[in-house]
Enzyme design. Structure first.
Site, PDB file in Angstrom:
ATOM      1  N   GLU A 140       0.854  -1.199   0.000  1.00 51.76           N
ATOM      2  CA  GLU A 140       0.000   0.000   0.000  1.00 51.76           C
ATOM      3  C   GLU A 140       0.886   1.244   0.000  1.00 51.76           C
ATOM      4  N   HIS A 143       2.392   1.333   3.386  1.00 54.13           N
ATOM      5  CA  HIS A 143       2.801   0.052   3.976  1.00 54.13           C
ATOM      6  C   HIS A 143       3.457  -0.828   2.924  1.00 54.13           C
ATOM      7  N   GLN A 287      44.563  -8.144 -17.276  1.00 52.28           N
ATOM      8  CA  GLN A 287      44.294  -8.786 -15.982  1.00 52.28           C
ATOM      9  C   GLN A 287      43.045  -8.220 -15.289  1.00 52.28           C
ATOM     10  N   GLU A 371       9.345  -7.947  -3.387  1.00 52.69           N
ATOM     11  CA  GLU A 371       9.327  -9.243  -2.682  1.00 52.69           C
ATOM     12  C   GLU A 371      10.220  -9.196  -1.444  1.00 52.69           C
ATOM     13  N   GLY A 372      10.283  -8.026  -0.805  1.00 52.80           N
ATOM     14  CA  GLY A 372      11.142  -7.828   0.350  1.00 52.80           C
ATOM     15  C   GLY A 372      12.450  -7.216  -0.099  1.00 52.80           C
ATOM     16  N   THR A 373      12.798  -6.056   0.483  1.00 53.52           N
ATOM     17  CA  THR A 373      14.042  -5.381   0.067  1.00 53.52           C
ATOM     18  C   THR A 373      15.246  -6.183   0.572  1.00 53.52           C
TER      19      THR A 373
HETATM   20  P1  TGC Z   1       5.796 -11.552  11.637  1.00 52.81           P
HETATM   21  O1  TGC Z   1       5.218 -11.285  12.980  1.00 52.81           O
HETATM   22  O2  TGC Z   1       7.219 -11.946  11.516  1.00 52.81           O
HETATM   23  O3  TGC Z   1       4.921 -12.671  10.886  1.00 52.81           O
HETATM   24  C1  TGC Z   1       3.483 -12.612  10.842  1.00 52.81           C
HETATM   25  C2  TGC Z   1       2.979 -14.025  10.594  1.00 52.81           C
HETATM   26  O4  TGC Z   1       3.428 -14.473   9.303  1.00 52.81           O
HETATM   27  C3  TGC Z   1       4.250 -15.653   9.443  1.00 52.81           C
HETATM   28  N1  TGC Z   1       5.316 -15.541   8.458  1.00 52.81           N
HETATM   29  C4  TGC Z   1       5.349 -16.280   7.352  1.00 52.81           C
HETATM   30  N2  TGC Z   1       4.530 -17.234   6.893  1.00 52.81           N
HETATM   31  C5  TGC Z   1       4.809 -17.790   5.715  1.00 52.81           C
HETATM   32  N3  TGC Z   1       5.876 -17.403   4.970  1.00 52.81           N
HETATM   33  C6  TGC Z   1       6.720 -16.435   5.388  1.00 52.81           C
HETATM   34  N4  TGC Z   1       7.747 -16.049   4.625  1.00 52.81           N
HETATM   35  C7  TGC Z   1       6.484 -15.832   6.634  1.00 52.81           C
HETATM   36  N5  TGC Z   1       7.087 -14.843   7.349  1.00 52.81           N
HETATM   37  C8  TGC Z   1       6.353 -14.699   8.463  1.00 52.81           C
HETATM   38  C9  TGC Z   1       4.733 -15.609  10.888  1.00 52.81           C
HETATM   39  O5  TGC Z   1       5.065 -16.881  11.343  1.00 52.81           O
HETATM   40  C10 TGC Z   1       3.532 -15.033  11.588  1.00 52.81           C
HETATM   41  O6  TGC Z   1       2.563 -16.061  11.718  1.00 52.81           O
HETATM   42  P2  TGC Z   1       1.569 -16.113  12.990  1.00 52.81           P
HETATM   43  O7  TGC Z   1       0.772 -17.342  12.751  1.00 52.81           O
HETATM   44  O8  TGC Z   1       2.482 -16.151  14.187  1.00 52.81           O
HETATM   45  O9  TGC Z   1       0.764 -14.849  12.928  1.00 52.81           O
HETATM   46  O10 TGC Z   1       5.459 -10.276  10.746  1.00 52.81           O
HETATM   47  P3  TGC Z   1       6.031  -8.796  10.768  1.00 52.81           P
HETATM   48  O11 TGC Z   1       4.848  -7.886  10.700  1.00 52.81           O
HETATM   49  O12 TGC Z   1       7.019  -8.624  11.894  1.00 52.81           O
HETATM   50  O13 TGC Z   1       6.784  -8.675   9.370  1.00 52.81           O
HETATM   51  C11 TGC Z   1       7.811  -9.521   9.031  1.00 52.81           C
HETATM   52  C12 TGC Z   1       8.438  -9.142   7.661  1.00 52.81           C
HETATM   53  C13 TGC Z   1       9.020  -7.755   7.689  1.00 52.81           C
HETATM   54  C14 TGC Z   1       9.554 -10.128   7.447  1.00 52.81           C
HETATM   55  C15 TGC Z   1       7.426  -9.291   6.530  1.00 52.81           C
HETATM   56  O14 TGC Z   1       6.320  -8.527   6.721  1.00 52.81           O
HETATM   57  C16 TGC Z   1       8.014  -9.056   5.151  1.00 52.81           C
HETATM   58  O15 TGC Z   1       8.437 -10.018   4.549  1.00 52.81           O
HETATM   59  N6  TGC Z   1       8.038  -7.792   4.602  1.00 52.81           N
HETATM   60  C17 TGC Z   1       8.417  -7.553   3.212  1.00 52.81           C
HETATM   61  C18 TGC Z   1       7.180  -7.252   2.411  1.00 52.81           C
HETATM   62  C19 TGC Z   1       7.210  -7.880   1.056  1.00 52.81           C
HETATM   63  O16 TGC Z   1       7.994  -8.744   0.747  1.00 52.81           O
HETATM   64  N7  TGC Z   1       6.301  -7.455   0.216  1.00 52.81           N
HETATM   65  C20 TGC Z   1       6.173  -8.024  -1.076  1.00 52.81           C
HETATM   66  C21 TGC Z   1       4.946  -7.529  -1.790  1.00 52.81           C
HETATM   67  S1  TGC Z   1       4.560  -8.467  -3.226  1.00 52.81           S
HETATM   68  C22 TGC Z   1       5.718  -8.072  -4.334  1.00 52.81           C
HETATM   69  O17 TGC Z   1       6.650  -7.380  -4.096  1.00 52.81           O
HETATM   70  C23 TGC Z   1       5.514  -8.675  -5.654  1.00 52.81           C
HETATM   71  S2  TGC Z   1       6.665  -8.233  -6.823  1.00 52.81           S
HETATM   72  C24 TGC Z   1       6.133  -9.290  -7.987  1.00 52.81           C
HETATM   73  C25 TGC Z   1       6.946  -9.351  -9.221  1.00 52.81           C
HETATM   74  O18 TGC Z   1       6.738  -8.468 -10.078  1.00 52.81           O
HETATM   75  O19 TGC Z   1       7.691 -10.343  -9.381  1.00 52.81           O
HETATM   76  P1  FAD Z   2       9.780   0.960   2.251  1.00 55.75           P
HETATM   77  O1  FAD Z   2       9.184  -0.148   3.037  1.00 55.75           O
HETATM   78  O2  FAD Z   2       9.280   2.332   2.466  1.00 55.75           O
HETATM   79  O3  FAD Z   2      11.359   0.937   2.489  1.00 55.75           O
HETATM   80  C1  FAD Z   2      12.196   2.034   2.154  1.00 55.75           C
HETATM   81  C2  FAD Z   2      13.617   1.717   2.642  1.00 55.75           C
HETATM   82  O4  FAD Z   2      13.592   1.533   4.065  1.00 55.75           O
HETATM   83  C3  FAD Z   2      14.149   0.418   2.044  1.00 55.75           C
HETATM   84  O5  FAD Z   2      15.532   0.569   1.790  1.00 55.75           O
HETATM   85  C4  FAD Z   2      13.945  -0.586   3.164  1.00 55.75           C
HETATM   86  O6  FAD Z   2      14.889  -1.652   3.113  1.00 55.75           O
HETATM   87  C5  FAD Z   2      14.152   0.267   4.395  1.00 55.75           C
HETATM   88  N1  FAD Z   2      13.456  -0.271   5.574  1.00 55.75           N
HETATM   89  C6  FAD Z   2      12.116  -0.445   5.757  1.00 55.75           C
HETATM   90  N2  FAD Z   2      11.877  -1.009   6.943  1.00 55.75           N
HETATM   91  C7  FAD Z   2      13.081  -1.226   7.519  1.00 55.75           C
HETATM   92  C8  FAD Z   2      13.511  -1.802   8.754  1.00 55.75           C
HETATM   93  N3  FAD Z   2      12.644  -2.310   9.628  1.00 55.75           N
HETATM   94  N4  FAD Z   2      14.827  -1.834   9.032  1.00 55.75           N
HETATM   95  C9  FAD Z   2      15.742  -1.344   8.142  1.00 55.75           C
HETATM   96  N5  FAD Z   2      15.407  -0.795   6.958  1.00 55.75           N
HETATM   97  C10 FAD Z   2      14.100  -0.742   6.663  1.00 55.75           C
HETATM   98  N6  FAD Z   2       3.898  -5.170  -4.267  1.00 55.75           N
HETATM   99  C11 FAD Z   2       2.776  -5.953  -4.358  1.00 55.75           C
HETATM  100  O7  FAD Z   2       2.044  -6.117  -3.401  1.00 55.75           O
HETATM  101  N7  FAD Z   2       2.452  -6.554  -5.546  1.00 55.75           N
HETATM  102  C12 FAD Z   2       3.211  -6.428  -6.664  1.00 55.75           C
HETATM  103  O8  FAD Z   2       2.906  -7.016  -7.711  1.00 55.75           O
HETATM  104  C13 FAD Z   2       4.368  -5.588  -6.606  1.00 55.75           C
HETATM  105  N8  FAD Z   2       5.112  -5.361  -7.722  1.00 55.75           N
HETATM  106  C14 FAD Z   2       6.127  -4.444  -7.692  1.00 55.75           C
HETATM  107  C15 FAD Z   2       6.760  -4.080  -8.864  1.00 55.75           C
HETATM  108  C16 FAD Z   2       7.769  -3.120  -8.850  1.00 55.75           C
HETATM  109  C17 FAD Z   2       8.402  -2.697 -10.125  1.00 55.75           C
HETATM  110  C18 FAD Z   2       8.195  -2.560  -7.620  1.00 55.75           C
HETATM  111  C19 FAD Z   2       9.330  -1.579  -7.587  1.00 55.75           C
HETATM  112  C20 FAD Z   2       7.564  -2.912  -6.444  1.00 55.75           C
HETATM  113  C21 FAD Z   2       6.518  -3.852  -6.464  1.00 55.75           C
HETATM  114  N9  FAD Z   2       5.793  -4.157  -5.289  1.00 55.75           N
HETATM  115  C22 FAD Z   2       4.682  -4.970  -5.358  1.00 55.75           C
HETATM  116  C23 FAD Z   2       6.081  -3.451  -4.043  1.00 55.75           C
HETATM  117  C24 FAD Z   2       7.317  -3.964  -3.289  1.00 55.75           C
HETATM  118  O9  FAD Z   2       7.071  -5.186  -2.687  1.00 55.75           O
HETATM  119  C25 FAD Z   2       7.697  -2.886  -2.271  1.00 55.75           C
HETATM  120  O10 FAD Z   2       8.217  -1.790  -3.005  1.00 55.75           O
HETATM  121  C26 FAD Z   2       8.706  -3.385  -1.267  1.00 55.75           C
HETATM  122  O11 FAD Z   2       8.150  -4.360  -0.418  1.00 55.75           O
HETATM  123  C27 FAD Z   2       9.292  -2.242  -0.409  1.00 55.75           C
HETATM  124  O12 FAD Z   2       8.306  -1.381   0.067  1.00 55.75           O
HETATM  125  P2  FAD Z   2       8.454   0.220  -0.146  1.00 55.75           P
HETATM  126  O13 FAD Z   2       8.777   0.475  -1.575  1.00 55.75           O
HETATM  127  O14 FAD Z   2       7.235   0.846   0.412  1.00 55.75           O
HETATM  128  O15 FAD Z   2       9.720   0.622   0.690  1.00 55.75           O
END
Ligand code: TGC
Ligand code: FAD
Length: 392
Positions: A140, A143, A287, A371-373
């Site tokens: 969002e 978020h 080199q 997918e997580g920074t």
């Molecule tokens: P936390 O308290 O650690 O966990 C909440 C609940 O979730 C469980 N859990 C998981 N379950 C399955 N797989 C995982 N990888 C899991 N990680 C955690 C955890 O056990 C817990 O379960 P329960 O039953 O106890 O409630 O949560 P938190 O709020 O402290 O956050 C943890 C953190 C920062 C690691 C997580 O929120 C995170 O991974 N943040 C990064 C966000 C992210 O990756 N966003 C991706 C958006 S989608 C995208 O980017 C698509 S790009 C697509 C493309 O074009 O390829």
């Molecule tokens: P922020 O969370 O604002 O982070 C900004 C900076 O702060 C980063 O360097 C980060 O590492 C750092 N930071 C944040 N928290 C911490 C912490 N606790 N400790 C230390 N450093 C921290 N999302 C979807 O849901 N679906 C999609 O299909 C999707 N596709 C995407 C496609 C593209 C091209 C891009 C660029 C993004 C996409 N995303 C999607 C979103 C993507 O998952 C987020 O951009 C990403 O999870 C980071 O969130 P943010 O950009 O808000 O950065």
């Protein structure tokens, strides 16, 4: 763009670790990328246009739901074949791999895993064939790294739910037929909902002016009092763990995909360095250039081993989220570093669209963020080894 002369590096004979099926699937994807992606991708990126013409081919090579069972239209393959498909696609372009990742791991996977039988039958075969395209709404405006704080919400209105909120940075959103959207109910519990294009109050404006993933369409999802039929709620899992579980599958695919981008940069730099003459000899003879190339192939080989082992663990159902996280972070970082080094090997030519390197480099800036920074994945590993969360 120059003709695609790609030759895949395999310094440690990793092919010996693959099954015949793995190799067959990989070779078909490789052939398709050479034939149908390489000739058009540079122009698509320059035009910032997702090339819809490749959807059919992606479906044909099994890129939509590689590991989803065949009864739902998937390819029924193992995790290593899935990884290899992602590797080959990202060898062509990270944006094309994004489209496949989202469709497979972020749309088909949650419907398969958290949906009921009716939802599986209704959506999965059409997603597998590319007749339907999907997107995944978790992030969002306020978020990103902290999706648990989301404010998008739905209220129970008796015979339907009413959805309000907004998602940002959503791959495929501008053309997707359906969106798997994560939102909180009145108790603050996160659930997945299937939102269909055409529902009143649902819009998907495109995000412009990206310098990265230009061949992938990115946009918003806006929900203004959208009526969602109750049968569109994914019933079998709720809580933040549900969307994070999908991310495990997508991050695994990225860990493999990034190797493809790195292999393409390395292969291009190696070939160029042997042909480019300066000071009366090929620059490959200096080199400093050999150091760059030697380090690239070393890092690629290490990343290949990491991905392969993770694939074995996934096949055995033993891979942890933290192990997947490590591979995503390491392999994307490795690929971005290689892209930057390879770009230098090509000198000025490296900044042009005649070669793929600069496009890979710019794409990987998104891949290291979504997918997580990189930082978040470091903290996931930190949490796993210390037992202490640095997040809260
Ligand atoms: P936390 O308290 O650690 O966990 C909440 C609940 O979730 C469980 N859990 C998981 N379950 C399955 N797989 C995982 N990888 C899991 N990680 C955690 C955890 O056990 C817990 O379960 P329960 O039953 O106890 O409630 O949560 P938190 O709020 O402290 O956050 C943890 C953190 C920062 C690691 C997580 O929120 C995170 O991974 N943040 C990064 C966000 C992210 O990756 N966003 C991706 C958006 S989608 C995208 O980017 C698509 S790009 C697509 C493309 O074009 O390829
Ligand atoms: P922020 O969370 O604002 O982070 C900004 C900076 O702060 C980063 O360097 C980060 O590492 C750092 N930071 C944040 N928290 C911490 C912490 N606790 N400790 C230390 N450093 C921290 N999302 C979807 O849901 N679906 C999609 O299909 C999707 N596709 C995407 C496609 C593209 C091209 C891009 C660029 C993004 C996409 N995303 C999607 C979103 C993507 O998952 C987020 O951009 C990403 O999870 C980071 O969130 P943010 O950009 O808000 O950065």
């Amino acid at each position: 763009m120059k003709p695609d002369l790609f030759q895949a590096p395999d310094y440690y004979n990793l092919d010996d670790l693959l099954t015949e099926e793995n190799k067959m699937v990989r070779d078909a994807a490789r052939e398709w990328v050479k034939r149908d992606v390489s000739p058009i991708i540079e122009q698509a990126a320059q035009d910032a246009k997702f090339p819809k013409s490749i959807i059919k081919g992606l479906a044909e090579i099994g890129a939509f739901g590689p590991y989803i069972p065949e009864e739902y239209g998937g390819a029924g393959l193992d995790q290593i074949s899935y990884g290899l498909i992602m590797q080959e696609i990202e060898r062509g372009d990270s944006g094309v791999r994004s489209t496949a990742s989202v469709q497979s791991s972020l749309v088909m996977y949650p419907i398969y895993k958290y949906g009921n039988e009716e939802q599986r039958k209704k959506y999965l075969p059409k997603l597998a064939s590319g007749e339907f395209m999907g997107c995944f709404g978790l992030t969002e405006p306020d978020h990103g790294s902290n999706p648990g704080g989301m404010v998008t919400n739905f209220k129970d209105k008796g015979d339907h739910y009413l959805l309000n909120g907004a998602k940002l940075w959503i791959s495929n959103s501008p053309f997707a037929d359906i969106a798997v959207v994560w939102a909180k109910n009145e108790e603050g519990r996160i659930h997945g909902l299937i939102v269909e294009r055409g529902m009143e109050g649902f819009s998907t404006p495109e995000t412009h002016n990206k310098w990265s993933l230009r061949a992938s369409a990115t946009g918003e999802l806006i929900f203004d009092n959208v009526k969602i039929p109750k049968e569109n709620l994914l019933p079998n899992k709720s809580g933040l763990g549900a969307p994070l579980g999908c991310l495990d599958s997508a991050r695994f695919g990225i860990a493999w995909g990034a190797i493809g981008a790195a292999m393409d940069c390395y292969d291009t730099a190696l070939r160029y360095s042997k042909e480019r003459m300066q000071f009366g000899k090929p620059i490959a003879g200096f080199q400093l250039q050999q150091k760059k190339l030697a380090e690239m192939i070393t890092e690629i080989t290490k990343a290949q081993l990491l991905a392969w082992r993770l694939g074995v663990l996934r096949n055995e159902g033993k891979a942890t989220s933290a192990q997947i996280s490590m591979a995503k972070r390491n392999n994307v970082d490795m690929a971005l570093h290689i892209a930057r080094e390879a770009r230098q090997v090509l000198g000025a030519m490296g900044i042009t669209g005649d070669y793929s390197i600069m496009r890979h480099m710019m794409n990987l800036e998104s891949v290291i963020t979504y997918e997580g920074t990189h930082d978040i994945h470091l903290l996931i590993t930190g949490m796993d080894i210390t037992g202490i969360s640095a997040f809260n």
